[in-house]
Write an enzyme that holds these catalytic residues in place. Structure first.
Site, mmCIF file in Angstrom:
data_model
loop_
_atom_site.group_PDB
_atom_site.id
_atom_site.type_symbol
_atom_site.label_atom_id
_atom_site.label_comp_id
_atom_site.label_asym_id
_atom_site.label_seq_id
_atom_site.Cartn_x
_atom_site.Cartn_y
_atom_site.Cartn_z
ATOM 1 N N ARG A 44 0.837 -1.200 0.000
ATOM 2 C CA ARG A 44 0.000 0.000 0.000
ATOM 3 C C ARG A 44 0.880 1.261 0.000
ATOM 4 O O ARG A 44 2.088 1.166 0.118
ATOM 5 C CB ARG A 44 -0.950 -0.012 1.196
ATOM 6 C CG ARG A 44 -0.213 -0.275 2.503
ATOM 7 C CD ARG A 44 -0.762 0.434 3.660
ATOM 8 N NE ARG A 44 -0.747 1.870 3.513
ATOM 9 C CZ ARG A 44 0.321 2.628 3.723
ATOM 10 N NH1 ARG A 44 1.508 2.109 4.018
ATOM 11 N NH2 ARG A 44 0.255 3.938 3.592
ATOM 12 N N GLY A 45 0.192 2.417 -0.078
ATOM 13 C CA GLY A 45 0.922 3.680 -0.175
ATOM 14 C C GLY A 45 1.003 4.042 -1.642
ATOM 15 O O GLY A 45 1.543 3.257 -2.442
ATOM 16 N N ALA A 46 0.454 5.207 -1.983
ATOM 17 C CA ALA A 46 0.315 5.529 -3.410
ATOM 18 C C ALA A 46 1.609 5.378 -4.223
ATOM 19 O O ALA A 46 1.600 4.726 -5.283
ATOM 20 C CB ALA A 46 -0.276 6.924 -3.562
ATOM 21 N N ARG A 87 -6.700 -0.389 -7.302
ATOM 22 C CA ARG A 87 -6.715 0.802 -6.439
ATOM 23 C C ARG A 87 -6.728 2.017 -7.374
ATOM 24 O O ARG A 87 -5.687 2.568 -7.707
ATOM 25 C CB ARG A 87 -5.460 0.876 -5.539
ATOM 26 C CG ARG A 87 -5.169 -0.242 -4.609
ATOM 27 C CD ARG A 87 -5.899 -0.326 -3.297
ATOM 28 N NE ARG A 87 -6.274 0.805 -2.521
ATOM 29 C CZ ARG A 87 -5.604 1.309 -1.462
ATOM 30 N NH1 ARG A 87 -4.460 0.814 -1.097
ATOM 31 N NH2 ARG A 87 -6.103 2.319 -0.768
ATOM 32 N N GLN A 192 -3.002 2.192 9.634
ATOM 33 C CA GLN A 192 -1.675 2.447 9.066
ATOM 34 C C GLN A 192 -0.842 3.341 9.995
ATOM 35 O O GLN A 192 0.377 3.269 10.015
ATOM 36 C CB GLN A 192 -1.790 3.126 7.692
ATOM 37 C CG GLN A 192 -2.343 2.257 6.587
ATOM 38 C CD GLN A 192 -3.834 2.400 6.440
ATOM 39 O OE1 GLN A 192 -4.540 2.600 7.429
ATOM 40 N NE2 GLN A 192 -4.345 2.276 5.228
ATOM 41 N N ASP A 233 -2.538 10.980 -2.259
ATOM 42 C CA ASP A 233 -2.685 9.930 -3.270
ATOM 43 C C ASP A 233 -2.927 10.530 -4.646
ATOM 44 O O ASP A 233 -2.640 9.906 -5.670
ATOM 45 C CB ASP A 233 -3.826 8.993 -2.882
ATOM 46 C CG ASP A 233 -3.473 8.284 -1.587
ATOM 47 O OD1 ASP A 233 -3.640 8.890 -0.525
ATOM 48 O OD2 ASP A 233 -2.976 7.146 -1.654
ATOM 49 N N ASN A 243 -6.528 12.196 -0.208
ATOM 50 C CA ASN A 243 -5.632 11.438 0.681
ATOM 51 C C ASN A 243 -6.469 10.548 1.585
ATOM 52 O O ASN A 243 -7.706 10.576 1.536
ATOM 53 C CB ASN A 243 -4.780 12.415 1.504
ATOM 54 C CG ASN A 243 -3.620 11.729 2.198
ATOM 55 O OD1 ASN A 243 -2.905 10.931 1.572
ATOM 56 N ND2 ASN A 243 -3.423 11.989 3.480
ATOM 57 N N LYS A 244 -5.800 9.760 2.394
ATOM 58 C CA LYS A 244 -6.475 8.801 3.282
ATOM 59 C C LYS A 244 -7.642 9.449 4.005
ATOM 60 O O LYS A 244 -7.531 10.567 4.495
ATOM 61 C CB LYS A 244 -5.439 8.271 4.283
ATOM 62 C CG LYS A 244 -5.934 7.310 5.315
ATOM 63 C CD LYS A 244 -6.698 6.144 4.775
ATOM 64 C CE LYS A 244 -5.941 5.328 3.756
ATOM 65 N NZ LYS A 244 -6.820 4.380 3.025
HETATM 66 O O1 MRU Z 1 -2.909 2.763 2.901
HETATM 67 P P1 MRU Z 1 -3.389 3.357 1.638
HETATM 68 O O2 MRU Z 1 -2.652 2.906 0.414
HETATM 69 O O3 MRU Z 1 -4.868 3.335 1.441
HETATM 70 O O4 MRU Z 1 -3.115 4.832 1.943
HETATM 71 C C1 MRU Z 1 -2.840 5.732 1.071
HETATM 72 C C2 MRU Z 1 -1.664 6.426 1.554
HETATM 73 O O5 MRU Z 1 -0.623 5.846 1.634
HETATM 74 C C3 MRU Z 1 -1.769 7.754 1.994
HETATM 75 O O6 MRU Z 1 -2.988 8.269 2.086
HETATM 76 C C4 MRU Z 1 -0.588 8.591 1.826
HETATM 77 O O7 MRU Z 1 -0.716 9.814 2.354
HETATM 78 C C5 MRU Z 1 -0.095 8.725 0.430
HETATM 79 S S1 MRU Z 1 1.286 7.842 0.143
HETATM 80 C C6 MRU Z 1 2.731 8.319 0.855
#
Ligand code: MRU
Length: 348
Positions: A44-46, A87, A192, A233, A243-244
């Protein structure tokens, strides 16, 4: 800490769903392995999703039995749309897939197309870590010695090709000798923040206090933090930040309490085309909300809504830190300028 290792015909990634209890490396070789790992959020992580997606099609190119470049390109386009469907919200995945496809398309002949795809995936990985180190260096100038900052979700080495985005800013400030304390939100439903951000910060020796997501407003209004740093993201040219889920309320409450709210992301996260109404926000399975680490926490039969992301309007964003510099409002102009700016090394 590495989040990815590249082998001849496969890659290995850390299974992030098992951290912090267990560090297990998952080997991905078939397209199905890649799609499953991304969709289930073991990876995970964009930015990391983009990198892993790039290797997904690069290795598919290497393995392909296609006998012409045209057939290979068709196969890769199908593979890319499968991966993209896992995703869809983060920009980095479509950006990376497109870059690999373009490199194969402009190669001369079948064999060169395979090699170009693999070279491009490797370049995307290397460039991401370099971009994050540059983001760290640039963003750390915004951090004062002794400051406490708030962050959300996980934006560290685990979420990227290395070093991290928002966490990279905090890390660079720390490595530059500034005392920083981090308030990290848990980040329900998949935690996370508590599982991954606290894990990374602890390893780096950076002081961290974990808070429940609902405590962010209190932390901001009580003056416990003087800045917010989050990742992204997808960043629209208008300055809307996707973002999340949970980022938007933090940004609004940061503004309400006069706390600067910064976003840190590589330019591969910037989407110069999509208007905010057209952004496709991922909704995930209700079971992630109805359970906590596998245990049901709501009565049977209760429904749940599980948006994975939210949209923060530009009026709440103080600045967007990229590897090419910081964009300040009005974002349409500043982000466009950054996108047009050539890449160059960042001085200390
Ligand atoms: O765990 P995810 O893939 O759903 O989360 C997305 C993210 O990682 C973040 O929202 C983040 O801020 C961007 S990536 C460094």
């Amino acid at each position: 800490m590495d989040s990815i290792r590249v082998h001849r015909d496969s890659i290995s990634v850390v299974d992030q769903s098992l951290l912090p209890d267990r560090m297990v490396w998952l080997k991905l070789s078939s397209l199905g392995d890649f799609a499953k790992a991304i969709g289930s959020m073991k990876v995970r992580g964009a930015p990391l999703i983009g990198i892993v997606g790039a290797f997904g099609i690069a290795l598919a190119a290497k393995r392909s039995k296609a006998t012409s470049k045209g057939a290979l390109l068709e196969e890769l386009a199908r593979a890319a749309s499968l991966l993209l469907s896992t995703r869809p919200t983060g920009k980095n995945l479509s950006w990376a897939l497109q870059r690999v496809l373009d490199s194969a398309r402009s190669a001369k002949g079948l064999e060169e197309a395979r090699r170009a795809a693999v070279r491009t995936a490797r370049a995307i990985l290397e460039e991401d870590e370099l971009a994050n180190r540059a983001i760290g260096k640039i963003g750390s100038r915004l951090v004062r010695n002794g400051e406490s900052v708030l962050t959300h979700c996980n934006t560290g080495s685990l979420a990227t090709g290395g070093y991290g985005t928002a966490l990279g800013v905090i890390r660079a400030a720390w490595e530059g000798g500034k005392r920083v304390t981090v308030y990290a939100t848990e980040t329900r439903p998949l935690l996370q923040g508590s599982r991954l951000t606290c894990f990374e910060l602890k390893r780096l020796g950076i002081p961290v206090k974990l808070i429940v997501d609902g405590a962010a407003g209190h932390v901001l209004s009580a003056g416990l933090v003087s800045k917010v740093f989050v990742g992204a993201d997808r960043v629209l040219l208008s300055g809307h930040v996707i973002n999340k889920v949970g980022t938007y309320p933090i940004a609004a409450l940061a503004k309400e309490n006069g706390v600067p709210f910064y976003v840190a992301a590589p330019t591969s996260t910037i989407d110069p085309e999509t208007p905010v109404e057209k952004v496709s926000l991922e909704y995930r399975d209700a079971s992630e909300v109805l359970t906590l680490q596998g245990r049901r926490i709501a009565p049977k039969g209760v429904a749940a809504l599980n948006p994975a992301f939210d949209v923060t309007p530009p009026k709440f964003v103080s600045g967007i830190v990229t590897e090419k510099g910081v964009a300040y409002p009005p974002f349409r102009r500043s982000l466009k300028n950054l996108l047009e700016k050539p890449k160059r090394p960042v001085s200390a």
